[in-house]
Scaffold this active site. Structure first.
Site, short mmCIF file in Angstrom:
data_model
loop_
_atom_site.label_atom_id
_atom_site.label_comp_id
_atom_site.label_asym_id
_atom_site.label_seq_id
_atom_site.Cartn_x
_atom_site.Cartn_y
_atom_site.Cartn_z
N HIS A 206 -5.02 2.04 6.87
CA HIS A 206 -3.59 2.33 6.70
C HIS A 206 -3.04 2.86 8.02
CE1 HIS A 206 -4.47 3.04 2.19
NE2 HIS A 206 -3.92 1.85 2.33
N CYS B 211 -3.01 11.78 3.16
CA CYS B 211 -3.31 10.86 2.06
C CYS B 211 -3.03 11.48 0.70
CB CYS B 211 -4.78 10.43 2.11
SG CYS B 211 -5.16 9.20 3.38
N GLU C 154 0.81 -1.22 0.00
CA GLU C 154 0.00 0.00 0.00
C GLU C 154 0.85 1.28 0.00
OE1 GLU C 154 -3.66 0.13 0.24
OE2 GLU C 154 -3.36 -1.91 -0.50
#
Length: 445
Positions: free
Chosen positions: A246, A367, A175
């Site tokens: 996350h 993000c 990720e």
């Protein structure tokens, strides 16, 4: 000592930004599923955030959105004919696949890649491994175009190594930088690379939500980058079950500071000991923990306090937290920030930014950006057309006003006019950012 700065590479929000609820475990995405989005407001919010960072003195770059709808993806699944026919058939036969093909998720550039700066890399180059993002179908479409985008922004092969994504299979689920934190005394000095994994690929995972990052993926990234100061630690299972898809939802770090929630790590004491050992002789890590009693995990996820950015600004001895407005509006989160600042620790002040459209899909300020430490020479070797300044802000804002809709429902993704609108916007963007006339699949076709 080599002079280096931490640059931010922000993802531009794409014209098909919608709330389709495609990410299990991302609670904001699930809660807002089906609501109308505002792509124009979303891209303007992102540009405003970039302007804030640039005005504070940090190098800022723009990463372009991907081509959406991803017609080639649908064609590969058996939908045939002209592009318009492919979209029409998908909307009738498999609307969930059309939603996937239209996802604007590349806007969250923290997932674009894992980055090792030249100070930490064995060969003295800046290394990038684009994330394969295979846990979620809509994000698994991104790796190839992300690789292309990074090679346009960082074209000098003598200074930059942009690798291919890891093999697209579950053992190497990756990720990107959303689960990686770099700590250091100074950006130009060797640091500690904290790789936070969710599951061991050789052990069963039985959680309600997926653990997206494997230990084996990060071990492979560290090997191929020759990353020094590597520390591997496990994300808390309870955090994943609480909506922490996350690790950057509960942890952020910069320079010597690691700012995190009590529930972030499976073995907090072991993590601290490993980081201290890796940093020994170079710097003393500063651990700033927010306790569950002061900020419950659910409130941390709701406020996205830890999905803020920690920035070392020119001339400041203490770090600046770039936090979303939702942190300010959540009482316990705002008080946690105030306590951290008042403690006279490494965090000295806070700047609040409005990125509500991104937040409603589960992505805060952290993000939207990929952090890349660059020396002066490396900074000079980037694509200058992608370097953000007041003029580029003006041009991109005008571009967004001209091409983006101010309302979009998931059902509108079947509107065939959206394909033409998106392609016109992206074609013009390749000229603004000097990406070349073959950057997107529709241009090469």
């Amino acid at each position: 000592m080599v002079t280096a700065v931490e640059a931010n590479c922000d993802g531009l929000v794409g014209p098909t930004h919608s709330f389709a609820g495609l990410a299990p475990g991302n609670l904001a995405s699930e809660i807002n599923k089906g609501d109308p989005s505002n792509p124009r407001a979303a891209v303007l919010e992102g540009l405003s955030k970039m302007r804030t960072l640039a005005d504070l003195g940090l190098p800022q770059f723009v990463l372009p959105p991907h081509e959406r709808p991803a017609v080639d993806f649908l064609r590969g699944l058996g939908f045939s004919g002209a592009d318009a026919r492919v979209l029409e058939a998908a909307s009738k036969q498999a609307p969930e696949l059309l939603n996937t093909a239209c996802s604007a998720s590349p806007m969250w550039a923290a997932n674009a890649a894992t980055v090792t700066p030249s100070a930490d890399a064995a060969d003295g180059r800046v290394h990038f491994t684009p994330a394969n993002l295979l846990t979620n179908l809509h994000r698994s479409l991104e790796g190839g175009q992300t690789t292309r985008a990074l090679r346009r922004l960082f074209p000098d092969r003598t200074r930059f190594a942009v690798h291919e994504p890891l093999p697209a299979q579950p053992h190497f689920a990756d990720e990107g930088a959303a689960n990686h934190v770099r700590l250091c005394a100074d950006h130009g000095e060797a640091g500690v690379n904290l790789f936070v994994w969710g599951r061991d690929a050789y052990e069963p995972w039985t959680g309600r939500f997926p653990a997206r990052q494997t230990k084996q993926a990060f071990e492979a990234v560290a090997r191929r980058h020759g990353a020094g100061g590597a520390v591997f630690t496990q994300q808390a299972r309870s955090a994943i079950e609480g909506g922490v898809f996350h690790n950057d939802v509960v942890c952020v770090g910069a320079k010597t500071c690691l700012f995190f929630h009590e529930a972030a790590f499976e073995d907090r004491a072991a993590m601290k000991a490993a980081v201290r050992a890796a940093a020994a002789g170079r710097f003393e890590p500063q651990f700033v923990q927010v306790d569950e009693a002061d900020l419950p995990l659910g409130e941390a996820v709701k406020s996205y306090l830890f999905n803020s950015m920690l920035a070392a600004l020119p001339g400041d001895d203490r770090l600046t937290l770039i936090a979303p407005m939702e942190t300010f509006e959540t009482v316990d989160a705002r008080r946690a920030v105030e306590r951290a600042i008042a403690s006279n620790g490494p965090i000295g002040r806070v700047e609040y930014v409005d990125v509500r459209q991104s937040m409603r899909n589960g992505g805060g300020p952290a993000c939207l950006r990929l952090r890349v430490v660059l020396t002066d020479e490396e900074l000079a070797a980037t694509n200058p057309a992608q370097r953000f300044d007041a003029d580029l802000h003006r041009r991109l804002a005008a571009w967004a006003e001209a091409h983006y809709r101010d309302r979009l429902l998931p059902a509108d993704l079947a509107d065939l006019a959206l394909l033409d609108e998106s392609r016109r916007a992206l074609d013009e963007l390749t000229h603004i950012l000097d990406l070349g006339g073959d950057f997107y699949p529709f241009q090469r076709a």
